[in-house]
Structure formats: C-alpha cells, structure tokens
Design a protein around this motif. Sequence first.
Motif, short mmCIF file in Angstrom:
data_model
loop_
_atom_site.label_atom_id
_atom_site.label_comp_id
_atom_site.label_asym_id
_atom_site.label_seq_id
_atom_site.Cartn_x
_atom_site.Cartn_y
_atom_site.Cartn_z
N ASN A 42 0.81 -1.22 0.00
CA ASN A 42 0.00 0.00 0.00
C ASN A 42 0.85 1.27 0.00
N SER A 43 2.14 1.13 -0.21
CA SER A 43 3.03 2.28 -0.19
C SER A 43 2.99 3.03 -1.52
N PHE A 44 3.53 4.24 -1.51
CA PHE A 44 3.64 5.07 -2.71
C PHE A 44 4.45 4.35 -3.78
N VAL A 45 5.58 3.76 -3.39
CA VAL A 45 6.46 3.06 -4.33
C VAL A 45 5.75 1.86 -4.95
N ALA A 46 4.99 1.13 -4.15
CA ALA A 46 4.31 -0.07 -4.65
C ALA A 46 3.15 0.28 -5.57
N GLU A 47 2.30 1.20 -5.16
CA GLU A 47 1.11 1.52 -5.95
C GLU A 47 1.44 2.16 -7.29
N LEU A 48 2.56 2.89 -7.33
CA LEU A 48 2.96 3.53 -8.59
C LEU A 48 4.06 2.76 -9.31
N GLN A 49 4.36 1.54 -8.79
CA GLN A 49 5.30 0.62 -9.44
C GLN A 49 6.65 1.27 -9.74
N GLU A 108 14.70 4.17 -8.16
CA GLU A 108 14.90 4.98 -6.96
C GLU A 108 14.92 6.47 -7.29
N TRP A 109 15.42 6.81 -8.48
CA TRP A 109 15.49 8.22 -8.86
C TRP A 109 14.10 8.85 -8.97
N LYS A 110 13.10 8.06 -9.30
CA LYS A 110 11.73 8.59 -9.37
C LYS A 110 11.20 8.91 -7.99
N ARG A 111 11.58 8.11 -7.01
CA ARG A 111 11.12 8.36 -5.64
C ARG A 111 11.74 9.64 -5.10
N THR A 112 13.05 9.80 -5.26
CA THR A 112 13.72 10.99 -4.74
C THR A 112 13.37 12.23 -5.56
N LEU A 113 12.91 12.03 -6.80
CA LEU A 113 12.55 13.16 -7.65
C LEU A 113 11.37 13.94 -7.09
N VAL A 114 10.54 13.28 -6.28
CA VAL A 114 9.37 13.95 -5.69
C VAL A 114 9.80 15.17 -4.89
N HIS A 129 -3.28 8.23 -9.66
CA HIS A 129 -2.83 6.86 -9.87
C HIS A 129 -1.76 6.78 -10.95
N SER A 130 -1.32 7.95 -11.38
CA SER A 130 -0.25 8.05 -12.37
C SER A 130 0.93 8.79 -11.76
N TYR A 131 2.12 8.22 -11.87
CA TYR A 131 3.30 8.84 -11.29
C TYR A 131 3.52 10.24 -11.85
#
Length: 493
Positions: free
Chosen positions: A80-87, A92-98, A144-146
């Motif tokens: 149910n995490s942000f990383v999981a739901e948005l695949q 990792e760069w997409k996560r830190t890009l936030v 629901h879209s990154y």
Amino acid sequence: MTAVEPEDEKKVDLEDVLDKFSIYRSYHLQIAGLIFLGFATNTMFCSNFIFVAEETGYTCIRNFTDNNTGCAECLYDNPNSFVAELQLANQEWKRTLVGTVHSLGYMVGLLIVGPLSDRFGRKNAFIMTGVLGGVFGVARSFSHSYWLYICLEFLEAFIGDCCSPAYILITEVVSTKQRLKFILMCTIGYTFGGFATSLAAWLVPYWRTLLQVLYTPALLFFFYKYLLDESPRWLLIKGHKEKAVEVLEKAAMKNNQKLDKHFLDKLSCENNETLDFFKIIKSTFQSKVLCGRFFVCLVWWTTSTFVNYGLTITSVSLQGNKYINFALLSVVDLPGLFIITYILTYCKRKLPLICCFFAAAVLCVSQPFVPLDLPWLSIVFFMAGKLMSSFYFNITYLYTSELFPTYTRNSMHALCSSLGRIGSIISPQTPLLMQYWFGLPSLIFGLASLFGGFVTFFVPDIADDSLPDTISQAEELGKPKKPLACTNPNATN
C-alpha cells in the motif's frame, strides 16, 4: 479605555504608531495565531514527501526474459506504499525526484508570489497561495499516475507557498523594537508543523489518507479574508492612507486603545503615484550596494535550504524510530528559536549569523568521524548541527527582509528564496551519496556552511534600524542614523 496621546510633531512615521501597540494584546495575538497556522502548513507541505514517498523494500519474483538485471514483477514489503502503488521498483530516482520537484516548484513559484505580494498585497497573496496549496495537495492524493502526481506536486509548490507573503506581513505590522519577539511567536508554527507531520505519518501510515489529512485544513485559509488585515506599511507605500488608518484604528479598538485622528492624519511616507513595478526592480539592481547584498543573500538562502532540508531528509536514516527522530529534529528547533531570539536581541545580526554558520560547519564535518560504537554521540552531533543550521536559516529569513526597501521587499525576499531553492532541489539527492561514503553528505553540508559564513562579512550589521521604505534608505542601513524621509522610489541616491 486607555487613551494614547497624540504627538506634537508635524509628521508622524508609521514606526511611531506601531510602537504604541503591544504584541501581547488581542490584535497582534490574533495575527500571530493566524500566521502560526500558515507556517505550520508550510512545514507540512515541504516535508511530507519524506514519509509519503519513503523507501520501500521489494523482492523481484520475475525477471524480464531478455534482461535478467530488471524485474518484470515485484513483491513489495508494503503493497500500500507510494512506491508499490505507482510501481517504482528499480527506479529509486523517481522516488527521490518527488522532493526535488517540490523544491523546483517553490523556486519558480516564488518568482511570481513575491511580485504578486508587492503588487496586490501581503494578505491577498497569503490567502491565494494557502488555498491553492491545499487544493493541489488534496488532488495529489487521488493520483494513480506517477507523472500526474509529479505535475501536481510541482503545481502545489509553484503556487502554494504562503510562507513568503506571511513572513513579510509579520515584519511590517510591528515596530522595530518588537519585531524579533513577534516573529518568534509566529515562527514557532514551523516547529509545530514538523512535529504534526511526524505524528500524522505515524497515526495515518497510508500515504493517500496522509496527504488528505495534511492538506485539507489549508482550504480554510479562505476565511482569512475576514480574519486578517493587510499590512498598513504596504497600504501607505501604495498610497492607500485611508485604508492604512482604518487598519490602525481597528487595531486600537481591539486593544481598547484610542488613537487621536489628528495623530493618524500626520502619517508620513505615503505615495499616491502609480509606481512602475519593473522600473523599481530595475532601479534596485542598479544600486551597487543592494546588488551586492542580493548576491550575499543568495548564498545564505542556497546554503540554508541545502543544509536544512538535507539534514531533515537524512534524519529518517538514523538509528531508531524514524517518526521519533523526525519529531525530535523538529522539536529541537523550539528551544533554538528562543535562544536565537535572545541572542539577536543583544548581538544584532551579523556576528550571530557568522558564528552559526561556522559552528554548523564544524559539527557537520565532525559527525562522520564519531566512532561507530558511540551512536548516541553521532546523533548528538547531528542534532546540534541541525540546530545550528536552523539558527542561520531563521536569521537569514529575518536579515533578508530587513536589507531591502518596502517597495520591493517581498519581491527581493522571494527572489533570494527562489534562486536559493537550488539548495533544496539538490538536497533530496544527497542520500544517494552515502553509497560512496556514509559521511559524504555531512561533509558537503559542513563545507557549504563554511562558505556561507565567509560571505556574511560583506553585509552591514543592523538591528535597531527602522525598515527602509525606499532604495536610498536601504543603502544607508548600517550607517549613522538619519531621519527617514519620503523620496522618489526610483532614485538610488
């Protein structure tokens, strides 16, 4: 009712009127409470990505048929995490890009919010940014879209920073003697916001619900239209003397005071001309004195945002409970606010700022070299370094607002803050440096603080000076005092 006696001078400066009011009476306490909430939401908006887009472990259960280095299907530790739901596995760069995009949005948005505040007023800019920040923040929770999420993150930061106009407002509604104490009362909201963020993240771990909890209250900023008054200093400088007098009379009535009408009629520094905003900005940069100050302030802001946000982000990587660590990092700022206010009351601005920069440099550089078998000492060094960086960030906020004239105060403050956001844009990426050496981020934070301390030698030391209204008055800061007079805002001499 207690009467306030009129003065005999032919002209009365706004500073003399504001000095009649106590910040501990109803009118200013109400302003402090309203701005307190604004600052609290600013902290929530700036830091929520640390918990919303937190790192989530995963296991690769099926590789790509043509490339065994990538995962076609993953099993996440927290589905149910942000990383999981948005695949976002293997990205990792997409996560830190936030966090980087949020800071980039602030950087660009401040270039608009500052001029809007100078043109249309501190109050209007505060309400607009506060409400829109809440709207875009809540909208993110349904994405629901990154890439849609990233766009909304940018828009929220771009037009949702109520902090800049709010800070300028509180510097202008009190006299010089009471400014430090009043700012302290309001900026405690930053600490409260950080603590509230960690508490909310602990109680509401699901990232979508967390966003809704943090952003929905911001929609209530609409009611500030009826609860908050415009800055009388801004009204005077725009030629709206009647409205400024109305605000001052309202303040007196709320405090059970009475201001003599003839006293208010003698208010000076009104300007009824239609000012060319861009011409005034141009004239500001044509002043070599103010141009030099701008570059020093730019270094301050870049260093402050880089080190402060960098240390905040890396705090969740420390040993122990991440929510407690983040809360402690926020709470440690509270005694720091009282300490720095006391210091600034007696030591002006320049020396405390230099000392805080250098102290932070020593603590940050030393922290990685603490023996590994003494984790408590490492945390102490880390927290102390964060406290020092918080000190110089708070001084930077105040110092910058005092160095420029009313005509362009919010614009110059916002410009310094905006361009200085390059520091907060880079800071979310600093944890990636730990794969090369765990102490590399702290070392870089220390060197940046050292540079910030050195450039501070090039600005005047101020504290007791009234806020300058014009460019010529701003140029005289730090020099022997001269009577404030109304001059052409486009003049530099």
